[in-house]
Design an enzyme around this catalytic site. Structure first.
Site, mmCIF file in Angstrom:
data_model
loop_
_atom_site.group_PDB
_atom_site.id
_atom_site.type_symbol
_atom_site.label_atom_id
_atom_site.label_comp_id
_atom_site.label_asym_id
_atom_site.label_seq_id
_atom_site.Cartn_x
_atom_site.Cartn_y
_atom_site.Cartn_z
ATOM 1 N N GLU A 342 23.312 25.259 34.841
ATOM 2 C CA GLU A 342 23.898 24.620 33.652
ATOM 3 C C GLU A 342 25.423 24.619 33.649
ATOM 4 O O GLU A 342 26.051 24.903 32.631
ATOM 5 C CB GLU A 342 23.385 25.321 32.380
ATOM 6 C CG GLU A 342 21.898 25.176 32.217
ATOM 7 C CD GLU A 342 21.351 25.953 31.030
ATOM 8 O OE1 GLU A 342 20.453 25.417 30.375
ATOM 9 O OE2 GLU A 342 21.788 27.078 30.771
HETATM 10 C C1 TNX Z 1 18.080 27.969 30.266
HETATM 11 S S1 TNX Z 1 17.186 28.904 32.780
HETATM 12 C C2 TNX Z 1 19.010 28.837 30.791
HETATM 13 C C3 TNX Z 1 19.427 29.999 30.033
HETATM 14 C C4 TNX Z 1 18.782 30.047 28.682
HETATM 15 C C5 TNX Z 1 17.332 29.660 28.808
HETATM 16 C C6 TNX Z 1 16.550 29.815 27.553
HETATM 17 C C7 TNX Z 1 18.600 28.967 33.101
HETATM 18 C C8 TNX Z 1 18.882 29.171 34.499
HETATM 19 N N1 TNX Z 1 19.462 28.786 32.083
HETATM 20 O O1 TNX Z 1 20.827 30.011 29.900
HETATM 21 O O2 TNX Z 1 18.895 31.345 28.184
HETATM 22 O O3 TNX Z 1 17.274 28.344 29.240
HETATM 23 O O4 TNX Z 1 15.191 29.613 27.755
#
Ligand code: TNX
Length: 536
Positions: A342
């Protein structure tokens, strides 16, 4: 002796259950296969454990623990320690002395011997004379001990004397894992967890033979590990959490205590510093890490994708080098996870440039890179592992990118979010958790095959599975347990058991039988209507 396998046809198993129930004098016709009832004296059949063993031979007389039962261990400090751990579980509930000894006959024996066990496999043999667990490495003995625990009545987990009897069915279990990476992740950043809370979870992971504990140590909302060369990361960056609570961080000694405790349960700690996104806590602690030289305020919300380290600045790599060096020095495990998910506030070119510079730092300090699967959009270094967290509905292009990397040698850890993200709500009414990946009931979390999950990725690239627990909504151990149970044992079974044993209808019966054990251990769990829980 009758040779069977956990893939026994369903009719045979139903008949077996009915016979067991009949023997116990509570015959019920037409009911679903009954979970082994806690009140009956019949010992748990050897294949009724989680994860399902690779193979089981039923037969022979059960072994019954008595006041005279000893725990016989090889003359080895490590085997003795595993024996002491086992005796520590059995003594309070049985009230028996279970003395540790390295001579004599009978009793419970833990024995190291060469054999076709692999690094983690074991054989458990039980007959009237005793129970012997044999393995070629201590980890195998430890996993065999978990099987032994589950073969004893659930009340064995209680901390006060219980009536018994304490019997282990006759026969032999031959067992070894399908995958070498069987993980669980704790997000200690969104809400901080104390050392004792982490240890409690470690004990729960060990019961199901997981062997990797991934700690998500940094994120926008908190930096959780002391770094001597950048002290404000923990002191300031660790001073809050989601919702504005006090947060916290692990001193180096505390982190090492977690590592040691995990190792005593044969789990390897995989520390994660999430970069270049998810870095607000670091950016708030040191203004120079920001491209504009201005530190943002600490963040206590739950948005993602708004922060980024400053990719063009040299200080970013000085920071990464220091953090990775200090963390690697504290970590005996093989891996260092650098996040990489992300990074919505980092341009693609910057993301690639960042990963090109940071992965070699991990190698320089002797560790293997793990990154979230977005790393496959950059240049994963040879030996790197990518942790896939997509959904069934993730675009074919994104899945292809990961599969292509896998064909080129990048190993995969599978954490599909709409399967084994333990922070996803079970139903729309689940009080805790998130639902961005969908609602994930128990059956959905169990019913998939890691071996053929990602189209185009060779089965040999799959190193295993991991069940992440993101903690935006989770504060207490009880919150974490409610989300983990009953899904975590399913993740453990996907990681350990041969694909041939995979069967929801028989799994749900084994799962239901775990509930009295969770009650005895004080574990809070979700009573999913999909599972035939015992009614008493
Ligand atoms: C996605 S999964 C994220 C996290 C969040 C999560 C909540 C991932 C690699 N990044 O930053 O906490 O979703 O479900």
């Amino acid at each position: 002796m009758r040779r069977t396998h956990s893939t026994t046809p369903r009719t045979t198993r139903v008949l077996g259950s009915l016979l067991l129930v009949a023997a116990a004098g509570v015959f019920t016709l037409g009911a679903a296969p009954a979970a082994p009832a806690a009140r009956t004296a019949a010992p748990t059949p050897l294949d009724q454990v989680i994860p399902a063993p690779a193979s089981v031979t039923h037969g022979g007389t059960p072994y019954r623990l008595t006041r005279a039962t000893g725990v016989r261990v090889d003359d080895s400090a490590e085997v003795r320690r595993i024996g002491a751990y086992l005796a520590g579980i059995l003594r309070p509930s049985t009230g028996y002395p279970l003395a540790l000894t390295d001579h004599g006959t009978g009793g419970i024996r833990l024995h190291l011997a060469p054999g076709d066990f692999g690094a983690e496999g074991y054989r458990l043999h039980s007959d009237a004379g005793g129970v012997t667990i044999t393995a070629s490495a201590p980890a195998g003995l430890f996993h065999g001990v978990q099987t032994l625990r589950q073969l004893l009545p659930p009340a064995v987990e209680k901390k006060t004397a219980q009536p018994g009897p304490w019997q282990i069915a006759g026969g032999t279990v031959q067992d070894r894992p399908r995958y070498s990476y069987r993980g669980a992740m704790l997000d200690v950043s969104r809400h901080f967890l104390t050392v004792d809370q982490v240890k409690r979870y470690i004990d729960q992971l060990a019961l199901y033979k997981l062997n990797e504990l991934h700690l998500h140590l940094s994120d926008d909302q908190g930096w959780r590990i002391a770094i001597d060369s950048w002290p404000r990361l923990a002191a300031y960056g660790g001073s809050t959490e989601v919702g504005g609570g006090p947060g916290g961080y692990y001193t180096k000694a505390q982190y090492q205590e977690i590592v040691r405790y995990a190792a005593s349960r044969y789990l390897e700690v995989v520390p994660e510093i999430d970069m270049p996104g998810h870095t607000n806590a670091a950016l708030a602690s040191y203004a120079e890490l920001n491209c504009d030289g201005t530190a943002p305020p600490l963040y206590t919300g739950t948005k993602v994708g708004f922060s980024s380290l400053c990719v063009p600045k040299q200080v970013t790599y000085d920071f990464a080098d220091d953090v990775i060096r200090e963390l690697a020095a504290l970590t005996p495990g093989r891996y260092l996870h650098i996040g990489g998910d992300e990074a919505h506030s980092t341009s693609h070119a910057d993301y690639v440039a960042f990963m090109d510079r940071v992965q070699p730092i991990v190698a320089k300090y002797g560790k293997t890179v793990i990154g979230w699967h977005q790393l496959t959009g950059a240049h994963p270094v040879p030996g790197a592992l990518a942790q896939y967290w997509g959904l069934d509905s993730t675009s074919a292009a994104e899945k292809d990118q990961v599969a292509k990397a896998a064909r080129n040698g990048t190993g995969l850890i599978l954490s599909p979010a709409d399967r084994i993200y333990l922070d996803m709500k079970y139903t729309k009414d689940t009080r805790l958790g998130l639902d961005w990946a969908g609602l994930v009931e128990v059956r959905r979390s169990y019913d998939w095959n890691p071996g053929d999950y990602l189209p185009g990725a060779p089965a040999s690239a799959v190193r295993g599975v991991e069940a992440p627990m993101w903690s935006e909504t989770l504060k207490e151990s009880a919150d974490i347990e409610y989300m983990a149970f009953p899904r975590l044992p399913g993740a453990a079974e996907l990681g350990w058991s041969p694909a041939a044993t995979h069967d929801w209808d028989t799994y749900k019966v084994r799962l239901a039988a775990q509930a009295p054990r969770w009650d005895a251990l004080g574990i809070t769990y979700y009573r999913s209507p999909q599972v035939p829980w015992p009614t008493n």
